[in-house]
Structure formats: structure tokens, C-alpha cells
Design a protein around this motif. Structure first.
Motif, PDB file in Angstrom:
ATOM      1  N   VAL A 170       3.224   4.395 -74.952  1.00  0.00           N
ATOM      2  CA  VAL A 170       2.265   4.759 -76.075  1.00  0.00           C
ATOM      3  C   VAL A 170       0.943   4.649 -75.078  1.00  0.00           C
ATOM      4  CG1 VAL A 170       0.933   3.963 -77.967  1.00  0.00           C
ATOM      5  CG2 VAL A 170       3.421   4.201 -78.072  1.00  0.00           C
ATOM      6  N   GLY A 171       0.664   3.463 -74.439  1.00  0.00           N
ATOM      7  CA  GLY A 171      -0.247   3.240 -73.333  1.00  0.00           C
ATOM      8  C   GLY A 171      -0.287   4.476 -72.377  1.00  0.00           C
ATOM      9  N   ALA A 172       0.655   5.086 -71.991  1.00  0.00           N
ATOM     10  CA  ALA A 172       0.398   6.101 -70.968  1.00  0.00           C
ATOM     11  C   ALA A 172       0.141   7.409 -71.869  1.00  0.00           C
ATOM     12  CB  ALA A 172       1.956   6.401 -70.349  1.00  0.00           C
ATOM     13  N   LEU A 173       0.705   7.506 -73.411  1.00  0.00           N
ATOM     14  CA  LEU A 173       0.104   8.779 -74.031  1.00  0.00           C
ATOM     15  C   LEU A 173      -1.433   8.623 -73.911  1.00  0.00           C
ATOM     16  CD1 LEU A 173       2.707   8.825 -76.928  1.00  0.00           C
ATOM     17  CD2 LEU A 173       2.497  10.520 -75.083  1.00  0.00           C
ATOM     18  N   ASP A 174      -2.059   7.578 -74.047  1.00  0.00           N
ATOM     19  CA  ASP A 174      -3.552   7.436 -74.391  1.00  0.00           C
ATOM     20  C   ASP A 174      -4.201   7.419 -72.952  1.00  0.00           C
ATOM     21  OD1 ASP A 174      -3.033   6.937 -77.100  1.00  0.00           O
ATOM     22  OD2 ASP A 174      -2.986   5.056 -77.087  1.00  0.00           O
ATOM     23  N   ASN A 175      -3.449   7.504 -72.007  1.00  0.00           N
ATOM     24  CA  ASN A 175      -4.310   7.563 -70.703  1.00  0.00           C
ATOM     25  C   ASN A 175      -4.280   8.838 -70.257  1.00  0.00           C
ATOM     26  OD1 ASN A 175      -4.888   7.192 -67.996  1.00  0.00           O
ATOM     27  ND2 ASN A 175      -4.078   5.151 -67.616  1.00  0.00           N
ATOM     28  N   PRO A 176      -5.533   9.598 -69.875  1.00  0.00           N
ATOM     29  CA  PRO A 176      -5.251  10.974 -69.451  1.00  0.00           C
ATOM     30  C   PRO A 176      -4.912  10.891 -67.965  1.00  0.00           C
ATOM     31  CG  PRO A 176      -7.624  10.027 -69.770  1.00  0.00           C
ATOM     32  CD  PRO A 176      -6.782   8.941 -70.340  1.00  0.00           C
ATOM     33  N   ASN A 177      -4.993  10.113 -67.228  1.00  0.00           N
ATOM     34  CA  ASN A 177      -4.447  10.040 -65.992  1.00  0.00           C
ATOM     35  C   ASN A 177      -2.812   9.887 -65.632  1.00  0.00           C
ATOM     36  OD1 ASN A 177      -7.187  10.207 -64.823  1.00  0.00           O
ATOM     37  ND2 ASN A 177      -7.204   7.964 -64.842  1.00  0.00           N
TER      38      ASN A 177
ATOM     39  N   GLN B 134      -1.653   4.824 -55.875  1.00  0.00           N
ATOM     40  CA  GLN B 134      -2.248   3.239 -55.513  1.00  0.00           C
ATOM     41  C   GLN B 134      -3.169   3.222 -56.690  1.00  0.00           C
ATOM     42  OE1 GLN B 134      -1.783   5.804 -53.379  1.00  0.00           O
ATOM     43  NE2 GLN B 134      -0.672   5.086 -51.389  1.00  0.00           N
ATOM     44  N   ASN B 135      -3.950   3.870 -57.001  1.00  0.00           N
ATOM     45  CA  ASN B 135      -4.950   3.817 -58.041  1.00  0.00           C
ATOM     46  C   ASN B 135      -4.496   3.580 -59.651  1.00  0.00           C
ATOM     47  OD1 ASN B 135      -6.766   3.729 -56.075  1.00  0.00           O
ATOM     48  ND2 ASN B 135      -7.418   5.625 -56.474  1.00  0.00           N
ATOM     49  N   GLN B 136      -3.164   4.247 -59.678  1.00  0.00           N
ATOM     50  CA  GLN B 136      -2.502   4.354 -61.165  1.00  0.00           C
ATOM     51  C   GLN B 136      -0.837   4.173 -61.044  1.00  0.00           C
ATOM     52  OE1 GLN B 136      -4.562   4.740 -63.909  1.00  0.00           O
ATOM     53  NE2 GLN B 136      -2.824   4.215 -65.030  1.00  0.00           N
ATOM     54  N   PRO B 137      -0.395   3.075 -60.803  1.00  0.00           N
ATOM     55  CA  PRO B 137       0.919   2.960 -60.868  1.00  0.00           C
ATOM     56  C   PRO B 137       1.628   3.362 -61.877  1.00  0.00           C
ATOM     57  CG  PRO B 137       0.045   0.967 -60.869  1.00  0.00           C
ATOM     58  CD  PRO B 137      -1.072   1.791 -60.752  1.00  0.00           C
ATOM     59  N   ASN B 138       2.845   3.687 -61.998  1.00  0.00           N
ATOM     60  CA  ASN B 138       3.670   3.897 -63.175  1.00  0.00           C
ATOM     61  C   ASN B 138       3.817   2.791 -63.854  1.00  0.00           C
ATOM     62  OD1 ASN B 138       5.966   4.546 -64.721  1.00  0.00           O
ATOM     63  ND2 ASN B 138       6.653   6.141 -63.619  1.00  0.00           N
ATOM     64  N   SER B 139       2.940   2.832 -64.994  1.00  0.00           N
ATOM     65  CA  SER B 139       3.365   1.207 -66.054  1.00  0.00           C
ATOM     66  C   SER B 139       4.551   1.427 -66.661  1.00  0.00           C
ATOM     67  CB  SER B 139       2.174   1.636 -66.881  1.00  0.00           C
ATOM     68  OG  SER B 139       2.111   2.723 -67.693  1.00  0.00           O
ATOM     69  N   VAL B 140       5.173   2.513 -67.185  1.00  0.00           N
ATOM     70  CA  VAL B 140       6.506   2.436 -67.922  1.00  0.00           C
ATOM     71  C   VAL B 140       7.544   2.079 -66.780  1.00  0.00           C
ATOM     72  CG1 VAL B 140       7.984   3.859 -68.726  1.00  0.00           C
ATOM     73  CG2 VAL B 140       5.616   4.497 -69.376  1.00  0.00           C
ATOM     74  N   LEU B 141       7.546   2.607 -65.532  1.00  0.00           N
ATOM     75  CA  LEU B 141       8.548   2.157 -64.403  1.00  0.00           C
ATOM     76  C   LEU B 141       8.377   0.609 -64.311  1.00  0.00           C
ATOM     77  CD1 LEU B 141      10.974   2.829 -62.551  1.00  0.00           C
ATOM     78  CD2 LEU B 141       9.107   3.501 -60.994  1.00  0.00           C
ATOM     79  N   ASN B 142       7.301   0.036 -63.914  1.00  0.00           N
ATOM     80  CA  ASN B 142       6.713  -1.069 -63.681  1.00  0.00           C
ATOM     81  C   ASN B 142       7.530  -2.195 -64.789  1.00  0.00           C
ATOM     82  OD1 ASN B 142       5.566  -0.543 -61.252  1.00  0.00           O
ATOM     83  ND2 ASN B 142       3.562  -0.698 -62.070  1.00  0.00           N
TER      84      ASN B 142
ATOM     85  N   GLY C  21       5.019   7.430 -67.501  1.00  0.00           N
ATOM     86  CA  GLY C  21       4.014   6.482 -66.918  1.00  0.00           C
ATOM     87  C   GLY C  21       3.574   7.015 -65.357  1.00  0.00           C
ATOM     88  N   SER C  22       4.259   7.982 -64.735  1.00  0.00           N
ATOM     89  CA  SER C  22       3.495   8.324 -63.474  1.00  0.00           C
ATOM     90  C   SER C  22       2.087   8.901 -63.631  1.00  0.00           C
ATOM     91  CB  SER C  22       4.467   9.354 -63.119  1.00  0.00           C
ATOM     92  OG  SER C  22       5.675   8.925 -62.665  1.00  0.00           O
ATOM     93  N   SER C  23       1.466   9.100 -62.542  1.00  0.00           N
ATOM     94  CA  SER C  23       0.026   9.628 -62.471  1.00  0.00           C
ATOM     95  C   SER C  23       0.315  11.196 -62.458  1.00  0.00           C
ATOM     96  CB  SER C  23      -0.583   9.248 -61.113  1.00  0.00           C
ATOM     97  OG  SER C  23      -0.746   8.059 -61.013  1.00  0.00           O
ATOM     98  N   LYS C  24      -0.799  11.601 -63.156  1.00  0.00           N
ATOM     99  CA  LYS C  24      -0.808  13.344 -63.063  1.00  0.00           C
ATOM    100  C   LYS C  24      -0.865  13.399 -61.750  1.00  0.00           C
ATOM    101  CE  LYS C  24      -1.961  13.987 -67.678  1.00  0.00           C
ATOM    102  NZ  LYS C  24      -3.193  14.809 -68.648  1.00  0.00           N
ATOM    103  N   SER C  25      -0.678  14.924 -61.340  1.00  0.00           N
ATOM    104  CA  SER C  25      -0.956  15.292 -59.970  1.00  0.00           C
ATOM    105  C   SER C  25      -2.565  15.148 -59.864  1.00  0.00           C
ATOM    106  CB  SER C  25      -0.677  16.549 -59.506  1.00  0.00           C
ATOM    107  OG  SER C  25      -0.276  17.229 -60.829  1.00  0.00           O
TER     108      SER C  25
END
Length: 177
Positions: free
Chosen positions: A8-15, A142-150, A133-137
């Protein structure tokens, strides 16, 4: 549920890559798979849970030996909604595939050969869920690690991070949206 909270947090994060379309494609593939196998969505969720447990172990090992970025790269490379023998082989040894089939057969009642044939389909779906949770291209890892995987890898194996449960919660989430 911690894992789905990260989604859900990743859904709300545009990055980050997460989108309701991405979740919908994963859930649609799981439902289609259940229908094509003549089994219940609950059995497919159980299979996702079992594959998720083994994927966690494999990705943790990759993270510990080659680094978290390598585990994230595996998720990004092999995530999908279509079958991939490469994904299955990258994550699991032949012995692990046999263990998954035995465990899943006991818990779902599905034939172990059927389960072995489903692994190339289920493994990319599990990875696709983790990819939310991965960063968009264009956004450096390094600035946006995959929060779901973490969250998935940092689980203490107390049962609170379960792929099948996360798929179930995702289904309810999309239904209510």
C-alpha cells in the motif's frame, strides 16, 4: 499485515512501481490459474504461500552472499505474469522444486506433478508481487530500495509475512477500491 502495508505504501509512492493495475494482473493470473487447474483460489493462495516461503529463503541467501541489490535485481529480472523456466531455475534447485511439490501436494491436495508444472507460472507471480516495491525506471536503487522486498526478506519467520495472505488482502483491497 506488514507485507501488504508495504505494498500500500508503494502504491502511494510515485517513485515505486506498484499500481492497482499491477496488483490486478497478479490476482487475475492467480484466479485464471486456479480455474485452468480446476482448483480453488484458496489452493492457489496456499501454493503461493509455499512458493513464497521457499523464495524468501532463496532470496535471503542471495542477499547474504551477493548483496541486497543482487536479490532485488533477480526480482526485477524474473518478475512477470507469464511462465518462466528461467525464474524457477534461478531461484530453486531441482531438490528444492521437489520439496516444494511434496509440501504443496500435502497441503493442497493437488498432484505433485501438477505442482511441478505450475512452478514456472507461480514463481514469476510471486516475484511480480515483490516487485511492487521496486523503483520506477530512472530512480536510482540506492535512493529508493524495494520496500516490499526488504519487508519480505527481513521477516523473522513468525508467520506474519505470508504470500498467500498478502494475495488475499490484495484481492479484498482491490475489490473495495
Amino acid at each position: 499485515m506488514g507485507l501488504f502495508d508495504q505494498v500500500v505504501g508503494a502504491l502511494d509512492n510515485p517513485n515505486q512501481q506498484a499500481s492497482t493495475d499491477q496488483l490486478g494482473s497478479i490476482l487475475g493470473a492467480v484466479q485464471q490459474l486456479a480455474g485452468s487447474q480446476g482448483t480453488s483460489p484458496d489452493n492457489m493462495q496456499m501454493l503461493m504461500s509455499i512458493v513464497g516461503q521457499y523464495a524468501r529463503s532463496s532470496l535471503k541467501q542471495t542477499s547474504q552472499t551477493a548483496g541486497r541489490n543482487e536479490a532485488e535485481a533477480m526480482v526485477d529480472k524474473f518478475a512477470g505474469t507469464g511462465p518462466s523456466m528461467d525464474a524457477m531455475q534461478a531461484l530453486f534447485s531441482p531438490q528444492q522444486r521437489e520439496q516444494i511439490a511434496d509440501t504443496a501436494s500435502q497441503r493442497t491436495g493437488l498432484n505433485r506433478d501438477t505442482i511441478l508444472s505450475l512452478l514456472p507460472i507461480v514463481v514469476p507471480l510471486v516475484l511480480k508481487f515483490l516487485q511492487t516495491g521496486s523503483s520506477k525506471s530512472g530512480v536510482p536503487r540506492q535512493n529508493q530500495p524495494n520496500s516490499v522486498l526488504n519487508m519480505f526478506l527481513d521477516s523473522d519467520n513468525d508467520g506474519d509475512v505470508d504470500m498467500g495472505d498478502a494475495i488475499s488482502v490484495a484481492s479484498r483491497f482491490l475489490t473495495n477500491r
